[in-house]
Design an enzyme around this catalytic site. Structure first.
Site, PDB file in Angstrom:
ATOM      1  N   HIS A 310      -0.823   5.522  -4.546  1.00 34.31           N
ATOM      2  CA  HIS A 310      -0.597   6.850  -5.100  1.00 34.31           C
ATOM      3  C   HIS A 310      -0.498   6.729  -6.604  1.00 34.31           C
ATOM      4  O   HIS A 310       0.050   5.753  -7.111  1.00 34.31           O
ATOM      5  CB  HIS A 310       0.704   7.446  -4.535  1.00 34.31           C
ATOM      6  N   ASP A 367      -0.566  10.851   3.783  1.00 35.02           N
ATOM      7  CA  ASP A 367      -1.756  11.025   4.618  1.00 35.02           C
ATOM      8  C   ASP A 367      -1.959   9.910   5.633  1.00 35.02           C
ATOM      9  O   ASP A 367      -2.781  10.033   6.530  1.00 35.02           O
ATOM     10  CB  ASP A 367      -2.996  11.151   3.733  1.00 35.02           C
TER      11      ASP A 367
HETATM   12  N1  ACO Z   1      -6.806   0.049  -1.290  1.00 34.45           N
HETATM   13  C1  ACO Z   1      -7.094  -1.073  -2.013  1.00 34.45           C
HETATM   14  N2  ACO Z   1      -6.845  -1.201  -3.339  1.00 34.45           N
HETATM   15  C2  ACO Z   1      -6.307  -0.140  -3.965  1.00 34.45           C
HETATM   16  C3  ACO Z   1      -5.985   1.050  -3.280  1.00 34.45           C
HETATM   17  C4  ACO Z   1      -6.251   1.120  -1.889  1.00 34.45           C
HETATM   18  N3  ACO Z   1      -5.952   2.219  -1.196  1.00 34.45           N
HETATM   19  N4  ACO Z   1      -5.460   1.942  -4.154  1.00 34.45           N
HETATM   20  C5  ACO Z   1      -5.449   1.331  -5.341  1.00 34.45           C
HETATM   21  N5  ACO Z   1      -5.953   0.064  -5.237  1.00 34.45           N
HETATM   22  C6  ACO Z   1      -6.030  -0.942  -6.304  1.00 34.45           C
HETATM   23  C7  ACO Z   1      -7.175  -0.658  -7.269  1.00 34.45           C
HETATM   24  O1  ACO Z   1      -8.365  -1.299  -6.868  1.00 34.45           O
HETATM   25  C8  ACO Z   1      -6.621  -1.200  -8.566  1.00 34.45           C
HETATM   26  O2  ACO Z   1      -6.726  -2.622  -8.519  1.00 34.45           O
HETATM   27  P1  ACO Z   1      -6.941  -3.464  -9.903  1.00 34.45           P
HETATM   28  O3  ACO Z   1      -5.709  -3.231 -10.716  1.00 34.45           O
HETATM   29  O4  ACO Z   1      -7.119  -4.860  -9.449  1.00 34.45           O
HETATM   30  O5  ACO Z   1      -8.173  -2.868 -10.551  1.00 34.45           O
HETATM   31  C9  ACO Z   1      -5.137  -0.867  -8.483  1.00 34.45           C
HETATM   32  O6  ACO Z   1      -4.836  -0.820  -7.077  1.00 34.45           O
HETATM   33  C10 ACO Z   1      -4.759   0.470  -9.129  1.00 34.45           C
HETATM   34  O7  ACO Z   1      -5.594   1.478  -8.553  1.00 34.45           O
HETATM   35  P2  ACO Z   1      -6.109   2.775  -9.298  1.00 34.45           P
HETATM   36  O8  ACO Z   1      -7.335   3.269  -8.624  1.00 34.45           O
HETATM   37  O9  ACO Z   1      -6.196   2.485 -10.776  1.00 34.45           O
HETATM   38  O10 ACO Z   1      -4.889   3.733  -9.069  1.00 34.45           O
HETATM   39  P3  ACO Z   1      -4.911   5.292  -9.241  1.00 34.45           P
HETATM   40  O11 ACO Z   1      -3.524   5.683  -9.591  1.00 34.45           O
HETATM   41  O12 ACO Z   1      -6.000   5.727 -10.161  1.00 34.45           O
HETATM   42  O13 ACO Z   1      -5.318   5.812  -7.784  1.00 34.45           O
HETATM   43  C11 ACO Z   1      -5.269   6.612  -5.577  1.00 34.45           C
HETATM   44  C12 ACO Z   1      -4.455   6.362  -6.859  1.00 34.45           C
HETATM   45  C13 ACO Z   1      -6.509   7.438  -5.913  1.00 34.45           C
HETATM   46  C14 ACO Z   1      -4.396   7.440  -4.621  1.00 34.45           C
HETATM   47  C15 ACO Z   1      -5.650   5.239  -4.961  1.00 34.45           C
HETATM   48  O14 ACO Z   1      -4.500   4.496  -4.652  1.00 34.45           O
HETATM   49  C16 ACO Z   1      -6.534   5.396  -3.713  1.00 34.45           C
HETATM   50  O15 ACO Z   1      -7.742   5.501  -3.849  1.00 34.45           O
HETATM   51  N6  ACO Z   1      -5.909   5.419  -2.474  1.00 34.45           N
HETATM   52  C17 ACO Z   1      -6.661   5.643  -1.259  1.00 34.45           C
HETATM   53  C18 ACO Z   1      -6.937   7.138  -1.089  1.00 34.45           C
HETATM   54  C19 ACO Z   1      -5.713   7.931  -0.697  1.00 34.45           C
HETATM   55  O16 ACO Z   1      -4.978   7.559   0.209  1.00 34.45           O
HETATM   56  N7  ACO Z   1      -5.519   9.079  -1.373  1.00 34.45           N
HETATM   57  C20 ACO Z   1      -4.428   9.995  -1.066  1.00 34.45           C
HETATM   58  C21 ACO Z   1      -3.462  10.077  -2.187  1.00 34.45           C
HETATM   59  S1  ACO Z   1      -2.074  11.055  -1.711  1.00 34.45           S
HETATM   60  C22 ACO Z   1      -2.608  12.643  -1.822  1.00 34.45           C
HETATM   61  O17 ACO Z   1      -3.479  13.037  -2.549  1.00 34.45           O
HETATM   62  C23 ACO Z   1      -1.914  13.562  -0.926  1.00 34.45           C
END
Ligand code: ACO
Length: 432
Positions: A310, A367
Site C-alpha cells: 500500500h 482487498d
Molecule cells: N508484490 C511484489 N512487490 C511489490 C508489491 C507487490 N504487491 N508492491 C510493491 N512491491 C515492491 C516494488 O516492486 C518495489 O520494489 P523495489 O523497491 O525493489 O523497486 C517496492 O515494493 C515499492 O513498491 P512501489 O510500487 O514503489 O510502491 P507504491 O507505493 O508505488 O505502490 C501499490 C503501492 C500500488 C499498492 C503496490 O504495493 C501494488 O502494486 N500492490 C498490488 C496491488 C494492490 O493490491 N493494490 C491495492 C491497493 S489498496 C487499494 O487501493 C484499496
C-alpha cells in the site's frame, strides 16, 4: 500555520518557507510561494510526498496502521456502526441523531428506483461491457435526469447536496445491480421497500422476477461491513480524481463518475478482482503459492502479489484485520470450503515471513480478503470493484463537498518538468 520556518538554500541565497501542522501532528513545508520567490517548483512524481489539500474527513497513520473517519476509529465504527450511518458521518461530519438517521434512510429508500430511460440505456450496453464502464457512464447519465442537482454552479449545487447525495448513494446500488443483470441477460426486478440497504442490493442482484431472494442477515451484515470499510481513505487515486474534477467546478455526478474510472485500475480498486484471478491462476497451475511468490520478487517479471502493499500503510492495513475476521465467520456460516482461501492463507504466511516483503513493508491490504467474502456470497468477480465503488460513494461525496465549501478553492493544476524536444522547425512531408 505553525511558528516554525523552513530555510531553503539555493546557490548563495536563503529563502524562508512557512510550515503547517495538522491536528494529528503531521508536518508540511508550505511551498506555495516557492516558484514566485525562487523560480523553482517542487518535484514529486506520483505525489508520494505531497500534501495536495487540507482535509477534515479521514486520518491515516500508515506507519502505525491507524484509520479514522471524522475522528472515529475504523475498528469502533466496524463494530458499532453501519454503512449508512457512517455515510452520514462522512458527509456531514457528525454521527446522526435517531431522527436524522431515520430521515436519511427514508430518503435513500425513496430513491432506490431508476428512470425507465436509464434502464433502457443499461440494456443497450454489449454483454462484453465491464460493469465499471457501465457504472461510470450511467452515474454521469443519472445527472441528466436531475439537471437541477448538477448545474456546475457551485453555490447552487452545494445547496442541493442533501438531495444529490441520497440520490447517488441509493441509485449507485440499483445501477450496479442492473448492470450485472443486463450482462447476464436477466430482466430487472424492483427494489423491496422493507429491505435494508445491503439486502436490497442482494435482492436487486439475485432475485427472480416472481421470487424474492432471501438474504441471510449475516450475509447482509458482511456486505455492509465491506462497504463501511471502503467508505473513505483520504487522498487515494479515485478520491483525488474526484477532488481534481470538482476543483474545476464540475457537479457531483460528473465528479463521482470520474472517480469510478480512476478506481477501476488493478493497482487501486481493481485489486480485489485481481486477487481472485491471481488465486485462481495459482490454483489452476497446481502451485501452492511458492512459485508465484518467487515470480513476484523478480524485478521485471511483471508479477505482483495482488492484495499486498500500500502506498500509505507500511504496517498491517487495519481494514484487512477486520475483514479477515469477518471472512472466517462468513465462510463458516455458509459452509464454504474454498481452496482459494487455503492458498490465500499460505501466500499471506509465506509473504509475511519473506525478507523481500518484510524489507519493503508489504502487508496484506483490504482487498486481499474482501474478494474471498464477495466470492463466498455469490458476487461475480467482475462486480467486486463495483462493490468497492458503492462503498466509496459517501467518501467521494464528502470530498466533493469539502472542495465546494472551500471559499478559496483553486482549480487543481500541477506543474511539470518538461523533458521533451526543444523548439524545432516543422518538417515538410517529403523530407520526413
Ligand atoms: N508484490 C511484489 N512487490 C511489490 C508489491 C507487490 N504487491 N508492491 C510493491 N512491491 C515492491 C516494488 O516492486 C518495489 O520494489 P523495489 O523497491 O525493489 O523497486 C517496492 O515494493 C515499492 O513498491 P512501489 O510500487 O514503489 O510502491 P507504491 O507505493 O508505488 O505502490 C501499490 C503501492 C500500488 C499498492 C503496490 O504495493 C501494488 O502494486 N500492490 C498490488 C496491488 C494492490 O493490491 N493494490 C491495492 C491497493 S489498496 C487499494 O487501493 C484499496
Amino acid at each position: 500555520m505553525s511558528q516554525k520556518k523552513a530555510i531553503l538554500k539555493l546557490d548563495d541565497k536563503e529563502f524562508v518557507l512557512d510550515t503547517l501542522v495538522g491536528t494529528e501532528g503531521e508536518r508540511a513545508v508550505d511551498v506555495r510561494t516557492l516558484r514566485d520567490t525562487t523560480g523553482y517548483i517542487t518535484f514529486d512524481d506520483g505525489y508520494a510526498n505531497t500534501g495536495a489539500c487540507e482535509s477534515k474527513v479521514t486520518f491515516i497513520d500508515g506507519e502505525k496502521g491507524i484509520l479514522r473517519y471524522r475522528g472515529y476509529s475504523i475498528e469502533e465504527l466496524a463494530e458499532k456502526s453501519t454503512f449508512i450511518e457512517t455515510a452520514y458521518l462522512l458527509i456531514y461530519g457528525e454521527l446522526p441523531t435517531a431522527e436524522q438517521l431515520k430521515s436519511f434512510k427514508a430518503r435513500i429508500l425513496d430513491n432506490a428506483q431508476i428512470h425507465e430511460g436509464l434502464r433502457i440505456a443499461i440494456s443497450g450496453f454489449p454483454s462484453t461491457a465491464h460493469p465499471m464502464a457501465v457504472l461510470s457512464a450511467t452515474l454521469n447519465t443519472l445527472g441528466c435526469y436531475y439537471p437541477e442537482l448538477g448545474t456546475n454552479e457551485r453555490a447552487h449545487d452545494l445547496a442541493q447536496l442533501d438531495e444529490a447525495a441520497t440520490v447517488l448513494i441509493s441509485k449507485v446500488r440499483t445501477l450496479a445491480a442492473l448492470a450485472h443483470r443486463a450482462k447476464e441477460g436477466q430482466p430487472s426486478v424492483f427494489p423491496k421497500p422493507g429491505n435494508d440497504y445491503c439486502s436490497n442490493f442482494l435482492h436487486l442482484m439475485f432475485a427472480q422476477p416472481h421470487a424474492d431472494h432471501v438474504v441471510h442477515p449475516e450475509v447482509a451484515r458482511a456486505l455492509d461491513l465491506i462497504l463501511l470499510l471502503h467508505a473513505d481513505h483520504e487522498q487515494n487515486c479515485s478520491t483525488s480524481t474526484v477532488r481534481m474534477v470538482a476543483s474545476g467546478g464540475a457537479n457531483l455526478f460528473a465528479s463521482v463518475s470520474a472517480g469510478v474510472c480512476a478506481l477501476w485500475g488493478p493497482l487501486h480498486g481493481g485489486a480485489n478482482q485481481a486477487v481472485i484471478e491471481m488465486l485462481e491462476e495459482i490454483h489452476k497451475s497446481g502451485d501452492d503459492g511458492s512459485r508465484f511468490i518467487e515470480a513476484a520478487k523478480q524485478k521485471g517479471s511483471g508479477v505482483r502479489l495482488m492484495g499486498f502493499g500500500h502506498r500509505v500503510y507500511k504496517n498491517y492495513d487495519p481494514r484487512a484485520k477486520i475483514i479477515k475476521a469477518q471472512c472466517d465467520k462468513v465462510l463458516k456460516l455458509l459452509n464454504v470450503n474454498d481452496p482459494l482461501l487455503a492458498i490465500a492463507m499460505r501466500l499471506e504466511e509465506a509473504a509475511l515471513n519473506d525478507p523481500y516483503f518484510k524489507q519493503r513493508n508489504l502487508y496484506p491490504n483490504v482487498d486481499f480478503y474482501s474478494g474471498i467474502i464477495l466470492k463466498a456470497i455469490g458476487i461475480p468477480t467482475e462486480m467486486f470493484t463495483v462493490i468497492f465503488a458503492i462503498g466509496r460513494m459517501p467518501g467521494w461525496i464528502s470530498h466533493w463537498k469539502e472542495i465546494a465549501e472551500s471559499p478559496k478553492q483553486k482549480i487543481h493544476r500541477p506543474r511539470q518538468i518538461y523533458m521533451g524536444n526543444t523548439e524545432r522547425a516543422y518538417v515538410p512531408m517529403e523530407k520526413r
